[in-house]
Design an enzyme around this catalytic site. Sequence first.
Site, PDB file in Angstrom:
ATOM      1  N   TYR A   1       9.034  57.001 -36.771  1.00  0.00           N
ATOM      2  CA  TYR A   1       9.263  55.770 -36.025  1.00  0.00           C
ATOM      3  C   TYR A   1      10.667  55.763 -35.412  1.00  0.00           C
ATOM      4  O   TYR A   1      11.417  56.723 -35.506  1.00  0.00           O
ATOM      5  CB  TYR A   1       9.041  54.566 -36.932  1.00  0.00           C
TER       6      TYR A   1
ATOM      7  N   ARG B   1      13.178  48.695 -40.507  1.00  0.00           N
ATOM      8  CA  ARG B   1      13.058  49.895 -39.670  1.00  0.00           C
ATOM      9  C   ARG B   1      14.055  49.901 -38.504  1.00  0.00           C
ATOM     10  O   ARG B   1      14.783  48.967 -38.290  1.00  0.00           O
ATOM     11  CB  ARG B   1      11.638  50.006 -39.125  1.00  0.00           C
ATOM     12  N   ASP B   2      14.046  51.032 -37.792  1.00  0.00           N
ATOM     13  CA  ASP B   2      14.733  51.232 -36.515  1.00  0.00           C
ATOM     14  C   ASP B   2      16.257  51.295 -36.664  1.00  0.00           C
ATOM     15  O   ASP B   2      16.996  50.481 -36.097  1.00  0.00           O
ATOM     16  CB  ASP B   2      14.364  50.139 -35.503  1.00  0.00           C
TER      17      ASP B   2
ATOM     18  N   GLN C   1       9.217  57.424 -28.509  1.00  0.00           N
ATOM     19  CA  GLN C   1       8.045  57.410 -29.361  1.00  0.00           C
ATOM     20  C   GLN C   1       6.867  58.008 -28.593  1.00  0.00           C
ATOM     21  O   GLN C   1       6.536  57.542 -27.496  1.00  0.00           O
ATOM     22  CB  GLN C   1       7.720  55.985 -29.784  1.00  0.00           C
TER      23      GLN C   1
ATOM     24  N   LEU D   1       3.388  56.620 -24.861  1.00  0.00           N
ATOM     25  CA  LEU D   1       4.838  56.479 -24.986  1.00  0.00           C
ATOM     26  C   LEU D   1       5.149  55.048 -25.371  1.00  0.00           C
ATOM     27  O   LEU D   1       4.521  54.118 -24.863  1.00  0.00           O
ATOM     28  CB  LEU D   1       5.512  56.833 -23.663  1.00  0.00           C
ATOM     29  N   ASN D   2       6.130  54.855 -26.297  1.00  0.00           N
ATOM     30  CA  ASN D   2       6.714  53.525 -26.457  1.00  0.00           C
ATOM     31  C   ASN D   2       8.227  53.613 -26.587  1.00  0.00           C
ATOM     32  O   ASN D   2       8.855  54.149 -25.687  1.00  0.00           O
ATOM     33  CB  ASN D   2       6.017  52.674 -27.520  1.00  0.00           C
ATOM     34  N   ASP D   3       8.842  53.112 -27.624  1.00  0.00           N
ATOM     35  CA  ASP D   3      10.285  52.869 -27.667  1.00  0.00           C
ATOM     36  C   ASP D   3      11.133  54.078 -27.253  1.00  0.00           C
ATOM     37  O   ASP D   3      10.887  55.197 -27.711  1.00  0.00           O
ATOM     38  CB  ASP D   3      10.726  52.499 -29.078  1.00  0.00           C
TER      39      ASP D   3
END
Length: 464
Positions: free
Chosen positions: A103, A171-172, A60, A42-44
Amino acid sequence: MSNALHRDLARLVERVEREDGPRAAADPYRQRFHLMPPVGWLNDPNGLCRCGEWYHVFYQYGPFDAAGGVKHWGHYRSRDLLRWEKLPVMLYPDEPWDVHGVYSGSALVEDGVMYLYYTGNVKQAGDYDYITAGRGHNTALAVSRDGVSVQSDELLLTNADYPAGLTCHVRDPKVWTQDGMYYMVLGARTLDDRGEILVFESADKRRWTHRNTLTTPEKFGYMWECPDLFGLEEQSFLVCSPQGVAQQGDRYQNIYSSGYFPLHGDFRGEYTLGGFTELDCGFDFYAPQSFEDRGRRLMLGWMGMPDAEYQNPTVESGWQHCLTVPCEITRDGTRLLRYPVPELEKLRQERVAPENAQVFDLEYSPQGAGKLVIRESLVVEWEGNRITLSFQSGGAGRTMRRACVEREVEHLRILADASSAEVFVNRGERVLSTRYYPAPEARGIAFTGAGEAALWAMGALEIQ
């Protein structure tokens, strides 16, 4: 979407969660009141929103590799931030524009429909650095009318649509409505390695025009990730995660930072950015995202740190990382305060003696300098306006972090889970978050110094 690839990926995720889930669930370091991946990585936090009666938390998710792997969007939802339902993966890397990873991004909710804006990652085969060449960071839009599945997915912008002078790293997307228009901020890295934020504008959610670029007069890191722009009581704030900021004493101690600039003026035109303040001074906090919830602003972050030298032994059990607890963001002038949502107090169970504490919620009003040793592992010390985290054991490579508050340390709240601690100083003036790994059977808090304490054992989130 590519239906055949989508079905294949969905079956693979279901199989790995079914087969590897029991091993992850048996790990003594599994958290009790933090959201985690069922397996893998797991991330963001992504797409945080309230849609009707439901809170939605996407994240994520690398289901096939506890060390990372190709990213999907995992999905939880809840009506009360306490009882959660794990839903199937929402976004898969199943399109030409996101084949190497779905992403990070955000959610826009209109008329009960979720518009999920995200970055599609594509890496070309060849001898590339994947910074200035060889990578596509595409802005895409997935639409969900039921909050559970995606009905359409489309490509909106490619690197060719971004301003000149940038690397491939754009990104993001974070999207919101204001003054009858839609706005999007994107994190970017220039060819001369300066971080900045791109502002785009749209009248229809799909056709976007570059309106402005936000940055500092002097270089402040080489990439600004995970942007978030919002107002609180007529003061605007730009939240982002700068990479490449050099340590300055007790500031910017982690390899990457997360924090905010007060923004003065108009983000669409003339503006200035105030000084940058970190949102967390501990070891494990990155890529926070906020959303509006009926008059309050809530935030979650990733309780991890990319490219850190320290580790998480949970990898051996097939999973890694978690999200922070949900916090409410309020402001004191141009300063943001971050403090756990009141809903978490409903997880408080019986009062517990310090020697029996293991998973707990502690409120402590110290009188002068002091120290806490938690489960013979994590050490929290304070004197005057300085506070320090360190470890007797169980740091897994973590060493020491220091922070200062404006006045003396007057109040501490520590939320300690099976393998994490979040330390809120003076009701959110400073926060220090960390993972830690004491012996599973270890318990107890050793107090040094005077003060008044209230200590509760904490129950677990309900996850179906």
